[in-house]
Design a protein around this motif. Structure first.
Motif, short mmCIF file in Angstrom:
data_model
loop_
_atom_site.label_atom_id
_atom_site.label_comp_id
_atom_site.label_asym_id
_atom_site.label_seq_id
_atom_site.Cartn_x
_atom_site.Cartn_y
_atom_site.Cartn_z
N GLN A 66 -51.78 -7.42 48.86
CA GLN A 66 -50.54 -7.06 49.23
C GLN A 66 -49.35 -8.30 49.17
O GLN A 66 -48.27 -8.11 49.18
CB GLN A 66 -50.16 -6.60 50.88
N ASN A 67 -50.02 -9.50 48.80
CA ASN A 67 -49.06 -10.65 48.71
C ASN A 67 -49.47 -11.57 47.58
O ASN A 67 -50.69 -11.58 47.38
CB ASN A 67 -48.94 -10.93 50.35
N ALA A 68 -48.63 -12.70 47.51
CA ALA A 68 -49.01 -13.73 47.00
C ALA A 68 -48.51 -14.97 47.54
O ALA A 68 -47.11 -14.74 47.76
CB ALA A 68 -48.86 -13.94 45.23
N ILE A 69 -49.14 -15.87 47.56
CA ILE A 69 -48.16 -17.16 48.58
C ILE A 69 -48.49 -18.27 47.60
O ILE A 69 -49.74 -18.74 46.93
CB ILE A 69 -49.21 -17.38 49.74
N PHE A 70 -47.70 -19.06 47.24
CA PHE A 70 -47.40 -20.21 46.51
C PHE A 70 -47.02 -21.48 47.47
O PHE A 70 -46.09 -21.37 48.12
CB PHE A 70 -46.38 -20.31 45.25
N SER A 71 -47.73 -22.52 47.26
CA SER A 71 -47.71 -23.83 48.26
C SER A 71 -47.66 -24.98 47.66
O SER A 71 -48.79 -25.19 46.76
CB SER A 71 -48.57 -23.68 49.53
N ASN A 72 -46.60 -25.80 47.82
CA ASN A 72 -47.02 -27.19 47.42
C ASN A 72 -47.34 -27.98 48.65
O ASN A 72 -46.26 -28.15 49.50
CB ASN A 72 -45.55 -27.79 46.94
N THR A 73 -48.44 -28.24 48.83
CA THR A 73 -49.00 -28.93 50.16
C THR A 73 -49.21 -30.13 50.28
O THR A 73 -49.98 -30.63 49.47
CB THR A 73 -50.35 -27.97 50.44
N PRO A 74 -48.67 -31.02 51.28
CA PRO A 74 -49.15 -32.45 51.30
C PRO A 74 -50.58 -32.71 51.31
O PRO A 74 -51.08 -31.92 52.03
CB PRO A 74 -47.99 -32.82 52.36
N LEU A 75 -50.99 -33.77 50.65
CA LEU A 75 -52.46 -33.95 51.13
C LEU A 75 -52.81 -34.43 52.48
O LEU A 75 -53.76 -34.71 52.86
CB LEU A 75 -53.16 -34.82 49.99
N SER A 76 -51.59 -35.15 52.70
CA SER A 76 -51.66 -35.68 54.35
C SER A 76 -50.56 -35.58 55.21
O SER A 76 -49.38 -35.25 54.51
CB SER A 76 -51.76 -37.40 54.26
N LEU A 77 -50.67 -35.08 56.39
CA LEU A 77 -49.52 -34.90 57.22
C LEU A 77 -49.00 -36.17 57.72
O LEU A 77 -47.70 -36.19 58.37
CB LEU A 77 -50.14 -34.24 58.51
N ALA A 78 -49.65 -37.36 57.55
CA ALA A 78 -49.14 -38.57 58.16
C ALA A 78 -47.95 -39.10 58.14
O ALA A 78 -47.20 -39.28 58.98
CB ALA A 78 -50.21 -39.50 57.77
N GLU A 79 -47.59 -39.18 56.83
CA GLU A 79 -46.04 -39.63 56.55
C GLU A 79 -45.09 -38.62 57.05
O GLU A 79 -44.03 -39.17 57.75
CB GLU A 79 -45.93 -39.87 55.14
N SER A 80 -45.02 -37.30 56.91
CA SER A 80 -44.24 -36.55 57.10
C SER A 80 -44.03 -36.31 58.74
O SER A 80 -42.98 -36.07 59.51
CB SER A 80 -44.31 -35.08 56.63
N PHE A 81 -45.28 -36.44 59.47
CA PHE A 81 -45.20 -36.23 60.66
C PHE A 81 -44.81 -37.51 61.54
O PHE A 81 -43.93 -37.49 62.25
CB PHE A 81 -46.77 -35.90 61.32
N ALA A 82 -44.96 -38.48 61.08
CA ALA A 82 -44.43 -40.08 61.62
C ALA A 82 -42.96 -40.03 61.40
O ALA A 82 -42.34 -40.41 62.33
CB ALA A 82 -45.12 -41.17 60.73
N LYS A 83 -42.46 -39.42 60.25
CA LYS A 83 -40.94 -39.69 60.18
C LYS A 83 -40.37 -38.80 61.13
O LYS A 83 -39.11 -39.02 61.72
CB LYS A 83 -40.65 -39.30 58.51
N SER A 84 -40.65 -37.53 61.13
CA SER A 84 -40.26 -36.51 62.31
C SER A 84 -40.23 -37.07 63.48
O SER A 84 -39.32 -37.05 64.36
CB SER A 84 -41.08 -35.24 62.15
N ARG A 85 -41.52 -37.81 64.00
CA ARG A 85 -41.72 -38.08 65.33
C ARG A 85 -40.62 -39.39 65.62
O ARG A 85 -40.24 -39.23 66.77
CB ARG A 85 -43.19 -38.39 65.60
N ALA A 86 -40.24 -39.90 64.59
CA ALA A 86 -39.40 -41.26 64.80
C ALA A 86 -38.15 -40.83 64.85
O ALA A 86 -37.60 -41.82 65.64
CB ALA A 86 -39.67 -42.18 63.38
N ARG A 87 -37.83 -39.73 64.82
CA ARG A 87 -36.31 -39.28 65.13
C ARG A 87 -36.02 -39.23 66.75
O ARG A 87 -34.88 -39.10 67.19
CB ARG A 87 -35.93 -37.95 64.74
N THR A 88 -37.08 -39.09 67.52
CA THR A 88 -36.88 -39.01 68.92
C THR A 88 -37.56 -40.28 69.62
O THR A 88 -38.26 -40.97 68.94
CB THR A 88 -37.65 -38.01 69.29
#
Length: 449
Positions: A388-410
């Motif tokens: 019923q669907n097709a999903i296309f994704s550009n997925t980071p190989l690691s969450l580390a950098e993105s998560f760290a940047k987001s966390r650093a905002r607080t």
């Protein structure tokens, strides 16, 4: 030891409040150490990782400093069972033992709350997804009329996967926000305000990560105010978080727009032949899906890297062009009608945003081999096809950098705990390096096991 950490330590002593006031409670050194680690992180606005096996009493360990400090605390879990345990049992039990008070609230994603506006619109249209839907719809209507919470999980006799729910709950795309006539008495609005007022807010990882990645505003006014953020069942954070830091296109998004747009159009601009307009769009959507399955011979339930699909760019070029042109046509109709009603304006904006994303992905499909990063992080471009669907994704190989940047905002204190976080070294000692690396935590982050 500060006055605060000393007060936390005393709670767990043999003559402390927990042993005296909770039947069957026994002091455990590991639990006391865990609680002190949370207290120090709270004072220092730092991070701590604690592996706490079954029987450690980890919920008491992290809730004691949260309650004693009176801090604004967000507890994020991976399971509804733990959410219910915290809300219905642990917090109240601890408050009683500590002779303290804590205002606690549960905040869920918007699709868990009945939307009064969409419910009214759906009832007015009289479009039932199944022949026997009306009896269940009446249960939803009766519940919404008397409930102060509006949680769909509280409606008896209507299963969570019922086809009615998408029609009477909202998404970020179809919510009218402050322009909605029910904004002030909206169940979601009230839940958010309740969470803003509470000392302890219990959420799940999906909701928290959607907010942290700026893909939802559900907790936008809560997270910056939080002093302490606790991830229980933290071993699931990485796998859940990957999706929220990915760039994703689902054909179901177009189908949902078709369903919503058709209802809105018929309700507020009945002179337009909406069935014909949306049938043309649906046919183009079907052509793309069929191209993936038949021409490219991609099996259902298959996940595959797009660059490895031979002839992919050439095959999808024409159906993507047809899909974007059909959507552009519908978007133009809504644009001409947008001043007639708020829902028509919202549909016009939604169509425009979706068209922009489709055009971006059309460019990606033209040269998938050149897509190697997302948000500056190395990535893999892949797709999954279902019946019923097709999903296309550009997925980071690691969450580390993105998560760290987001966390650093607080400037919060961060606590990560689970029964299974570390791996084992050859000598049997706990090794947290893999977990720390996955989430972009500093190598010298305090860890306990």
């Amino acid at each position: 030891m500060s006055e605060f950490t000393d007060s936390v330590a005393k709670v767990f002593e043999p003559d402390g409040a927990l042993c005296r006031r909770i039947e069957g409670f026994r002091r455990r050194e590991s639990q006391a150490e865990f609680s002190l680690a949370v207290a120090r992180a709270l004072e220092e606005r730092s991070s701590v990782v604690v592996e706490a096996g079954t029987g450690t009493g980890k919920t008491f360990a992290y809730l004691v400093p949260a309650i004693l400090s009176g801090s604004k605390t967000i507890v994020s879990t991976a399971s509804k069972t733990l959410q219910d345990q915290l809300y219905n049992k642990d917090v109240s039990r601890l408050c009683s033992a500590l002779a303290a008070s804590a205002d606690v609230a549960v905040l869920k994603g918007r699709n868990n709350y009945i939307c009064k506006q969409r419910l009214e619109s759906f009832v007015a249209q009289g479009l039932m997804p199944e022949r026997d839907s009306y009896s269940r719809l009446k249960k939803i209507m009766d519940y919404a009329r008397i409930s102060r919470v509006g949680d769909k999980n509280e409606v008896p006799g209507v299963p969570e996967n019922d086809l009615l729910w998408p029609w009477v709950t909202s998404t970020k795309e179809n919510c009218l926000g402050s322009k909605c006539p029910h904004f002030e008495d909206c169940f979601l609005t009230q839940a958010r305000r309740r969470a803003q007022q509470a000392n302890i807010v219990i959420v799940n990882h999906h909701l928290f990560l959607a907010d942290l990645s700026l893909k939802d505003d559900t907790m936008g006014s809560i997270l910056p105010e939080a002093d302490l953020v606790i991830f229980d069942e933290a071993h699931k954070l990485h796998d859940i978080g990957i999706d929220y830091f990915s760039e994703i296109l689902s054909l179901r998004e177009v189908n949902n727009f078709i369903e919503d747009g058709r209802v809105v159009g018929k309700a507020h601009a009945p002179s337009v032949r909406w069935d014909d307009e949306f049938l043309a769009l649906r046919n183009e959507l079907l052509k793309l899906h069929q191209t993936l399955h038949h021409r490219l011979d991609i099996d259902f339930e298959t996940e595959v890297e797009i660059a490895s699909i031979e002839g992919f760019s050439e095959a999808v070029a024409e159906p993507m062009k047809g899909l974007t042109e059909a959507l552009k046509h519908v978007a133009g109709i809504f644009l001409k009608l947008k001043d007639a009603h708020e829902e028509l304006a919202q549909a016009a904006d939604r169509a425009d945003e979706l068209l922009t994303r489709l055009n971006e992905w059309k460019a990606v499909f033209a040269s998938p081999e050149t897509v190697k990063t997302v948000g500056g992080t190395p990535s893999v471009l892949w797709m999954k096809l279902t019946e019923q669907n097709a999903i296309f994704s550009n997925t980071p190989l690691s969450l580390a950098e993105s998560f760290a940047k987001s966390r650093a905002r607080t400037k919060n204190a961060w606590v990560y705990t689970s029964a299974t976080i570390s791996t084992r070294r050859a000598d049997g000692s706990a090794d947290f390096s893999y977990f720390l690396g996955e989430l972009g935590l500093a190598k010298d982050t305090p860890t306990y096991s």
